[in-house]
Design a protein around this motif. Structure first.
Motif, PDB file in Angstrom:
ATOM      1  N   THR A  38      59.383 -16.767  44.341  1.00 10.48           N
ATOM      2  CA  THR A  38      59.339 -17.330  45.696  1.00 10.48           C
ATOM      3  C   THR A  38      58.753 -16.319  46.677  1.00 10.48           C
ATOM      4  O   THR A  38      57.935 -16.681  47.525  1.00 10.48           O
ATOM      5  N   GLU A  39      59.156 -15.055  46.562  1.00 11.66           N
ATOM      6  CA  GLU A  39      58.634 -14.008  47.443  1.00 11.66           C
ATOM      7  C   GLU A  39      57.120 -13.856  47.309  1.00 11.66           C
ATOM      8  O   GLU A  39      56.443 -13.454  48.252  1.00 11.66           O
ATOM      9  N   LEU A  40      56.590 -14.188  46.144  1.00  8.68           N
ATOM     10  CA  LEU A  40      55.147 -14.088  45.906  1.00  8.68           C
ATOM     11  C   LEU A  40      54.396 -15.310  46.428  1.00  8.68           C
ATOM     12  O   LEU A  40      53.193 -15.425  46.246  1.00  8.68           O
ATOM     13  N   GLY A  41      55.122 -16.239  47.049  1.00  4.05           N
ATOM     14  CA  GLY A  41      54.472 -17.387  47.676  1.00  4.05           C
ATOM     15  C   GLY A  41      54.458 -18.661  46.859  1.00  4.05           C
ATOM     16  O   GLY A  41      53.814 -19.631  47.233  1.00  4.05           O
ATOM     17  N   HIS A  42      55.167 -18.668  45.745  1.00  5.72           N
ATOM     18  CA  HIS A  42      55.262 -19.892  44.935  1.00  5.72           C
ATOM     19  C   HIS A  42      56.732 -20.317  44.936  1.00  5.72           C
ATOM     20  O   HIS A  42      57.522 -19.831  44.128  1.00  5.72           O
ATOM     21  N   ASP A  64      52.913 -22.278  38.002  1.00  5.45           N
ATOM     22  CA  ASP A  64      54.154 -21.600  37.610  1.00  5.45           C
ATOM     23  C   ASP A  64      53.830 -20.388  36.740  1.00  5.45           C
ATOM     24  O   ASP A  64      54.385 -19.306  36.934  1.00  5.45           O
ATOM     25  N   LEU A  65      52.943 -20.573  35.771  1.00  2.18           N
ATOM     26  CA  LEU A  65      52.591 -19.517  34.828  1.00  2.18           C
ATOM     27  C   LEU A  65      52.066 -18.282  35.558  1.00  2.18           C
ATOM     28  O   LEU A  65      52.516 -17.161  35.305  1.00  2.18           O
ATOM     29  N   VAL A  66      51.137 -18.489  36.471  1.00  2.00           N
ATOM     30  CA  VAL A  66      50.539 -17.367  37.201  1.00  2.00           C
ATOM     31  C   VAL A  66      51.585 -16.668  38.064  1.00  2.00           C
ATOM     32  O   VAL A  66      51.663 -15.435  38.091  1.00  2.00           O
ATOM     33  N   ALA A  67      52.400 -17.427  38.761  1.00  2.00           N
ATOM     34  CA  ALA A  67      53.418 -16.837  39.637  1.00  2.00           C
ATOM     35  C   ALA A  67      54.497 -16.106  38.841  1.00  2.00           C
ATOM     36  O   ALA A  67      54.906 -15.003  39.214  1.00  2.00           O
ATOM     37  N   ILE A  68      54.951 -16.697  37.747  1.00  2.00           N
ATOM     38  CA  ILE A  68      55.982 -16.052  36.924  1.00  2.00           C
ATOM     39  C   ILE A  68      55.430 -14.775  36.310  1.00  2.00           C
ATOM     40  O   ILE A  68      56.108 -13.741  36.280  1.00  2.00           O
ATOM     41  N   PRO A  76      49.035 -13.415  32.948  1.00  2.00           N
ATOM     42  CA  PRO A  76      49.404 -14.735  32.410  1.00  2.00           C
ATOM     43  C   PRO A  76      49.125 -14.844  30.913  1.00  2.00           C
ATOM     44  O   PRO A  76      49.855 -15.490  30.187  1.00  2.00           O
ATOM     45  N   LEU A  77      48.086 -14.167  30.465  1.00  2.00           N
ATOM     46  CA  LEU A  77      47.751 -14.180  29.041  1.00  2.00           C
ATOM     47  C   LEU A  77      48.888 -13.630  28.182  1.00  2.00           C
ATOM     48  O   LEU A  77      49.140 -14.102  27.081  1.00  2.00           O
ATOM     49  N   ALA A  78      49.616 -12.654  28.721  1.00  2.00           N
ATOM     50  CA  ALA A  78      50.746 -12.067  27.982  1.00  2.00           C
ATOM     51  C   ALA A  78      51.827 -13.109  27.699  1.00  2.00           C
ATOM     52  O   ALA A  78      52.563 -12.988  26.721  1.00  2.00           O
ATOM     53  N   LEU A  79      51.915 -14.129  28.552  1.00  2.00           N
ATOM     54  CA  LEU A  79      52.926 -15.171  28.357  1.00  2.00           C
ATOM     55  C   LEU A  79      52.452 -16.242  27.384  1.00  2.00           C
ATOM     56  O   LEU A  79      53.256 -17.025  26.891  1.00  2.00           O
TER      57      LEU A  79
END
Length: 84
Positions: A38-42, A64-68, A76-79
Motif C-alpha cells: 500500500t505504501e508503494l501506491g498499490h 499485484d505481482l509488480v507491487a508485491i 517480478p521475475l523472481a516470483l
C-alpha cells in the motif's frame, strides 16, 4: 450468465508459493507486507487479499505481482521462476 471461476495454473501456483516463501524469509507478517504494498501506491487494504493469493484462492494479477515484488525487494521475475 453466472461467472465461471478462473483456475490458477502452474505459474500462478509457483508465484503464490514464492510470495509466501519470500515474505516469511524476510520476517513479514501478511499485514506488514500488505502495508508495504500500500505504501508503494498499490492499495492492499486487507490482508485477506494477500492471504487468498498465497493460498491460490485468487489470481495474482500483473499489478499485484509488480507491487508485491517491489515490497519484497525482488524482481517480478523472481516470483515467477521455479524455486531453486
Amino acid at each position: 450468465m453466472p461467472r465461471r471461476a478462473t483456475e490458477i495454473g502452474p505459474a500462478g501456483e509457483r508465484t503464490a508459493h514464492a510470495i509466501e516463501r519470500l515474505r516469511t524469509s524476510r520476517g513479514f507478517a501478511q499485514r506488514e507486507l500488505a502495508a508495504r504494498v500500500t505504501e508503494l501506491g498499490h492499495p492492499m487494504n486487507s490482508t485477506m487479499l494477500l492471504s487468498r493469493i498465497e493460498r491460490t484462492r485468487r489470481r495474482c494479477d500483473v499489478d499485484d505481482l509488480v507491487a508485491i515484488a517491489a515490497a519484497l525487494g525482488v524482481s517480478p521475475l523472481a516470483l515467477l521462476q521455479p524455486a531453486t
